[in-house]
Design a protein around this motif. Structure first.
Motif, PDB file in Angstrom:
ATOM      1  N   SER A 358       0.822  -1.213   0.000  1.00 44.62           N
ATOM      2  CA  SER A 358       0.000   0.000   0.000  1.00 44.62           C
ATOM      3  C   SER A 358       0.853   1.259   0.000  1.00 44.62           C
ATOM      4  CB  SER A 358      -0.946   0.011   1.206  1.00 44.62           C
ATOM      5  OG  SER A 358      -0.233   0.143   2.423  1.00 44.62           O
ATOM      6  N   ALA A 359       2.037   1.184   0.614  1.00 47.01           N
ATOM      7  CA  ALA A 359       2.904   2.362   0.691  1.00 47.01           C
ATOM      8  C   ALA A 359       3.681   2.604  -0.594  1.00 47.01           C
ATOM      9  CB  ALA A 359       3.880   2.213   1.858  1.00 47.01           C
ATOM     10  N   TYR A 360       3.990   1.525  -1.320  1.00 44.50           N
ATOM     11  CA  TYR A 360       4.788   1.638  -2.539  1.00 44.50           C
ATOM     12  C   TYR A 360       4.066   0.933  -3.695  1.00 44.50           C
ATOM     13  CZ  TYR A 360       8.468   2.846   0.806  1.00 44.50           C
ATOM     14  OH  TYR A 360       9.206   3.433   1.801  1.00 44.50           O
ATOM     15  N   PRO A 361       2.911   1.420  -4.090  1.00 40.08           N
ATOM     16  CA  PRO A 361       2.126   0.730  -5.125  1.00 40.08           C
ATOM     17  C   PRO A 361       2.867   0.687  -6.462  1.00 40.08           C
ATOM     18  CG  PRO A 361       1.239   2.927  -4.697  1.00 40.08           C
ATOM     19  CD  PRO A 361       2.257   2.668  -3.642  1.00 40.08           C
ATOM     20  N   GLY A 362       2.776  -0.458  -7.126  1.00 34.73           N
ATOM     21  CA  GLY A 362       3.350  -0.595  -8.451  1.00 34.73           C
ATOM     22  C   GLY A 362       4.839  -0.854  -8.485  1.00 34.73           C
ATOM     23  N   ARG A 363       5.494  -0.930  -7.307  1.00 35.88           N
ATOM     24  CA  ARG A 363       6.938  -1.141  -7.282  1.00 35.88           C
ATOM     25  C   ARG A 363       7.259  -2.613  -6.990  1.00 35.88           C
ATOM     26  NH1 ARG A 363       9.356   4.020  -4.011  1.00 35.88           N
ATOM     27  NH2 ARG A 363      11.291   2.850  -4.359  1.00 35.88           N
ATOM     28  N   ARG A 364       8.374  -3.093  -7.525  1.00 34.77           N
ATOM     29  CA  ARG A 364       8.761  -4.482  -7.310  1.00 34.77           C
ATOM     30  C   ARG A 364       9.208  -4.655  -5.863  1.00 34.77           C
ATOM     31  NH1 ARG A 364      13.444  -7.816 -10.553  1.00 34.77           N
ATOM     32  NH2 ARG A 364      14.646  -5.965  -9.932  1.00 34.77           N
ATOM     33  N   LEU A 365       8.623  -5.639  -5.184  1.00 32.97           N
ATOM     34  CA  LEU A 365       8.854  -5.846  -3.756  1.00 32.97           C
ATOM     35  C   LEU A 365       9.665  -7.125  -3.531  1.00 32.97           C
ATOM     36  CD1 LEU A 365       8.352  -5.107  -0.780  1.00 32.97           C
ATOM     37  CD2 LEU A 365       6.137  -6.283  -0.947  1.00 32.97           C
ATOM     38  N   TRP A 366      10.815  -6.975  -2.896  1.00 32.31           N
ATOM     39  CA  TRP A 366      11.668  -8.092  -2.512  1.00 32.31           C
ATOM     40  C   TRP A 366      11.469  -8.370  -1.026  1.00 32.31           C
ATOM     41  CZ3 TRP A 366      15.915 -10.194  -5.580  1.00 32.31           C
ATOM     42  CH2 TRP A 366      16.044  -9.629  -6.848  1.00 32.31           C
ATOM     43  N   ALA A 367      11.384  -9.650  -0.671  1.00 31.30           N
ATOM     44  CA  ALA A 367      11.376 -10.072   0.731  1.00 31.30           C
ATOM     45  C   ALA A 367      12.651 -10.872   0.981  1.00 31.30           C
ATOM     46  CB  ALA A 367      10.156 -10.924   1.034  1.00 31.30           C
ATOM     47  N   VAL A 368      13.510 -10.353   1.844  1.00 32.37           N
ATOM     48  CA  VAL A 368      14.781 -11.010   2.178  1.00 32.37           C
ATOM     49  C   VAL A 368      14.687 -11.449   3.635  1.00 32.37           C
ATOM     50  CG1 VAL A 368      17.279 -10.748   2.302  1.00 32.37           C
ATOM     51  CG2 VAL A 368      15.989  -9.560   0.510  1.00 32.37           C
ATOM     52  N   VAL A 430      17.759 -19.313  -2.211  1.00 31.17           N
ATOM     53  CA  VAL A 430      18.343 -19.487  -0.885  1.00 31.17           C
ATOM     54  C   VAL A 430      19.840 -19.251  -0.978  1.00 31.17           C
ATOM     55  CG1 VAL A 430      18.676 -21.061   1.074  1.00 31.17           C
ATOM     56  CG2 VAL A 430      16.565 -21.184  -0.284  1.00 31.17           C
ATOM     57  N   HIS A 431      20.380 -18.462  -0.041  1.00 37.66           N
ATOM     58  CA  HIS A 431      21.817 -18.234   0.058  1.00 37.66           C
ATOM     59  C   HIS A 431      22.232 -18.398   1.515  1.00 37.66           C
ATOM     60  CE1 HIS A 431      22.036 -16.843  -4.084  1.00 37.66           C
ATOM     61  NE2 HIS A 431      20.926 -16.143  -3.846  1.00 37.66           N
ATOM     62  N   GLU A 432      23.476 -18.735   1.721  1.00 37.63           N
ATOM     63  CA  GLU A 432      23.943 -19.140   3.040  1.00 37.63           C
ATOM     64  C   GLU A 432      23.862 -18.023   4.074  1.00 37.63           C
ATOM     65  OE1 GLU A 432      25.187 -21.549   6.071  1.00 37.63           O
ATOM     66  OE2 GLU A 432      24.587 -22.117   4.042  1.00 37.63           O
ATOM     67  N   ASP A 433      24.284 -16.824   3.706  1.00 38.05           N
ATOM     68  CA  ASP A 433      24.377 -15.755   4.703  1.00 38.05           C
ATOM     69  C   ASP A 433      24.186 -14.394   4.044  1.00 38.05           C
ATOM     70  OD1 ASP A 433      26.770 -15.310   3.356  1.00 38.05           O
ATOM     71  OD2 ASP A 433      27.995 -16.275   4.897  1.00 38.05           O
ATOM     72  N   ALA A 434      24.359 -13.346   4.865  1.00 36.15           N
ATOM     73  CA  ALA A 434      24.107 -11.990   4.383  1.00 36.15           C
ATOM     74  C   ALA A 434      25.039 -11.617   3.237  1.00 36.15           C
ATOM     75  CB  ALA A 434      24.266 -11.000   5.536  1.00 36.15           C
ATOM     76  N   ALA A 435      26.316 -11.967   3.343  1.00 33.89           N
ATOM     77  CA  ALA A 435      27.274 -11.606   2.297  1.00 33.89           C
ATOM     78  C   ALA A 435      26.897 -12.253   0.967  1.00 33.89           C
ATOM     79  CB  ALA A 435      28.682 -12.028   2.715  1.00 33.89           C
ATOM     80  N   ALA A 436      26.502 -13.515   1.021  1.00 37.28           N
ATOM     81  CA  ALA A 436      26.114 -14.209  -0.210  1.00 37.28           C
ATOM     82  C   ALA A 436      24.848 -13.611  -0.806  1.00 37.28           C
ATOM     83  CB  ALA A 436      25.924 -15.697   0.080  1.00 37.28           C
ATOM     84  N   ILE A 437      23.914 -13.221   0.059  1.00 37.89           N
ATOM     85  CA  ILE A 437      22.673 -12.604  -0.434  1.00 37.89           C
ATOM     86  C   ILE A 437      22.970 -11.293  -1.134  1.00 37.89           C
ATOM     87  CG2 ILE A 437      20.530 -11.483   0.311  1.00 37.89           C
ATOM     88  CD1 ILE A 437      20.316 -13.654   2.485  1.00 37.89           C
ATOM     89  N   VAL A 438      23.799 -10.460  -0.501  1.00 41.00           N
ATOM     90  CA  VAL A 438      24.133  -9.161  -1.097  1.00 41.00           C
ATOM     91  C   VAL A 438      24.830  -9.357  -2.439  1.00 41.00           C
ATOM     92  CG1 VAL A 438      25.554  -7.095  -0.814  1.00 41.00           C
ATOM     93  CG2 VAL A 438      24.196  -7.951   1.104  1.00 41.00           C
ATOM     94  N   ALA A 439      25.769 -10.297  -2.493  1.00 39.49           N
ATOM     95  CA  ALA A 439      26.476 -10.555  -3.747  1.00 39.49           C
ATOM     96  C   ALA A 439      25.520 -11.009  -4.843  1.00 39.49           C
ATOM     97  CB  ALA A 439      27.564 -11.600  -3.525  1.00 39.49           C
ATOM     98  N   ALA A 440      24.481 -11.750  -4.453  1.00 39.68           N
ATOM     99  CA  ALA A 440      23.553 -12.292  -5.445  1.00 39.68           C
ATOM    100  C   ALA A 440      22.544 -11.279  -5.943  1.00 39.68           C
ATOM    101  CB  ALA A 440      22.825 -13.501  -4.850  1.00 39.68           C
ATOM    102  N   ILE A 441      22.048 -10.407  -5.063  1.00 41.21           N
ATOM    103  CA  ILE A 441      20.926  -9.555  -5.471  1.00 41.21           C
ATOM    104  C   ILE A 441      21.315  -8.123  -5.790  1.00 41.21           C
ATOM    105  CG2 ILE A 441      19.384 -10.983  -4.074  1.00 41.21           C
ATOM    106  CD1 ILE A 441      19.020  -8.562  -2.204  1.00 41.21           C
TER     107      ILE A 441
END
Length: 473
Positions: A358-368, A430-441
């Motif tokens: 509702s706050a960001y209509p029309g924008r792509r939403l990622w859930a991490v 799925v990625h192992e940890d925060a560093a891997a997630i950041v590198a991926a996305i």
């Protein structure tokens, strides 16, 4: 206790424990503490108060010998400091017990309880009282909140006035007291937001959770009041045998505090409240989400029933600034918005994602998501978790936090969650940890994207790592 005692807190960086530390220091005690890992916002709050925090746990942290040790509920037998306390017979107690004995006796405890929403609702209630105290100083609140309230910049306040507002946690109290913390608080009045199965590490099932809330309700005196959500059969069951006045709030036509006309726009959320069928107030909250409007309605209802003027309630909600780690915007880089939310349960995740829609209509939403809470680390909540995460456009899961502490048969498998989301048409990885997630996305994020980082802990510093990676692109 008389002021000037040396009090040591084992597990001081827990939200409630850090708040208690500040309260004890405020009334004249010398406070020290220890923890295994300190992270914001409580580590920052303790540092600002110049309260020493020792890492890691060890016997030497208890020299010189304190007058009293407060044992956090995350501390169990085998902890080096706890074993030393027991061996040396140093006096000890729980956080909830000292809170009652030192701060609640002789005051008016107002307790906010429920599976969801209690931190935000308590913060709203405290701000309502604060605004009201500008014209009536006797309403200036003391409070303890399970998060840093942005309007105050702190999670606690101690004053000489009568009202004491406290977040009522249903989690257990200490290794020697397995009952809920809120049974120590003896409320004069209370709010009950939601009742769902949670904390699967200490509650066997939903009936066990409901029993805990029924016991809280049973502590409210006949002269007291209970403001209870109208949209939950579990809440209805828990309040059925109350001896005090019960006032329901929500969307039901026959609720004492009825919400209607809810609408969202760029300025926030707007709605009307009727009290016993009569117009009460037109409300504006500068936050998204139906759940936040309901939290504000509960706070308004309790405050009004305790004599707080309507004008102060409306002004306070309109100027409410949220709680740290609740839909908190941590960074905006290149049109990408990074949100931090204290996710601990599938329902909380669902409401967070709905609010962001509702706050960001029309924008792509990622859930991490980092499955970190004792609830999210267990597969009993897998179905609900998949349903909640499916509200996002892209889902990224980390490995289960300290997975070895959860029996394999009970442990959530993030790969299974991702596969089920894929099967429903929601991209998930799925990625192992925060560093891997950041590198991926980080290379794939585009201007306009909204990234909701969901964890009830430090999540490997991802709140810093992701914005840094986006800045360096």
């Amino acid at each position: 206790m008389q002021g000037g005692k040396h009090i040591h807190l084992i597990g001081i960086c827990g939200t409630a424990m850090a708040s208690l530390a500040g309260m004890l220091q405020a009334v004249g005690h010398r406070v020290t503490g220890s923890d295994n890992a300190a992270y914001p916002p409580m580590s920052e709050q303790l540092a600002a108060m110049k309260i020493p925090v020792y890492e890691p746990y060890r016997e030497a942290n208890l020299e010189p010998r304190p007058d009293l040790v407060v044992v956090g509920n995350a501390i169990s037998r085998g902890n080096a400091e706890l074993e030393y306390v027991l061996d040396q017979r140093i006096p000890f107690c729980s956080m909830a017990a000292i809170l009652h004995d030192e701060f609640l006796l002789g005051r008016e405890p107002l307790v906010v309880a429920g599976t969801h929403g209690k931190t935000t609702t308590t913060s709203m209630l405290a701000w309502i009282y604060e605004v009201a105290s500008r014209t009536n100083p006797e309403l200036a609140p003391s409070f303890l909140i399970g998060g840093v309230a942005e309007n105050f910049g702190t999670s606690f306040m101690v004053r000489d006035t009568h009202p004491f507002l406290i977040e009522g946690d249903e989690y257990d109290t200490a290794f020697f007291d397995k009952g809920p913390k809120f049974l120590h608080y003896f409320p004069d009045a209370a709010i009950l937001t939601h009742v769902e199965f949670d904390h699967a590490d200490i509650y066997a099932d939903l009936p066990a959770v409901k029993t805990a809330f029924k016991r809280l309700v049973n502590l409210i005196p006949r002269r007291g009041r209970l403001v209870a959500f109208d949209g939950s059969e579990n809440v209805t069951e828990c309040v059925a045998k109350a001896f005090c006045t019960v006032e329901r709030y929500g969307f039901a036509v026959d609720s004492h505090w009825r919400v209607s006309g809810m609408r969202h726009d760029a300025t926030g959320t707007h709605w009307e409240i009727a009290r016993a069928g009569e117009p009460f107030a037109s409300m504006t909250l500068p936050m998204p989400g139906e759940h936040n409007a309901l939290n504000a309605t509960a706070a308004a209802a309790l405050a009004a029933g305790q004599g707080v003027p309507v004008a102060a309630i409306v002004e306070a909600i309109a100027s409410f600034r949220s709680v740290k780690r609740r839909l908190e915007v941590r960074a905006e880089v290149g049109g990408i918005t990074v949100i931090d939310d204290f996710a601990h349960h599938p329902t909380a995740i669902r409401e967070t994602l709905r609010a962001l829609r509702s706050a960001y209509p029309g924008r792509r939403l990622w859930a991490v998501l980092e499955p970190r809470s004792n609830t999210l680390r267990r597969n009993v909540f897998e179905d609900a978790l998949v349903e909640s995460l499916a509200l996002a456009d892209e889902v990224v899961l980390a490995a289960v936090y300290q997975s070895g502490n959860i029996p394999e048969a009970e442990r959530l498998v993030p790969e299974t969650v991702a596969a089920r989301l894929h099967g429903q048409g929601t991209p998930a990885e799925v990625h192992e940890d925060a560093a891997a997630i950041v590198a991926a996305i980080a290379p794939r994020l585009l201007s306009g994207d909204v990234v909701a980082i969901l964890s009830n802990g430090g999540f490997g510093g991802i709140y810093r790592l992701l914005p840094e990676a986006l800045e360096s692109r």
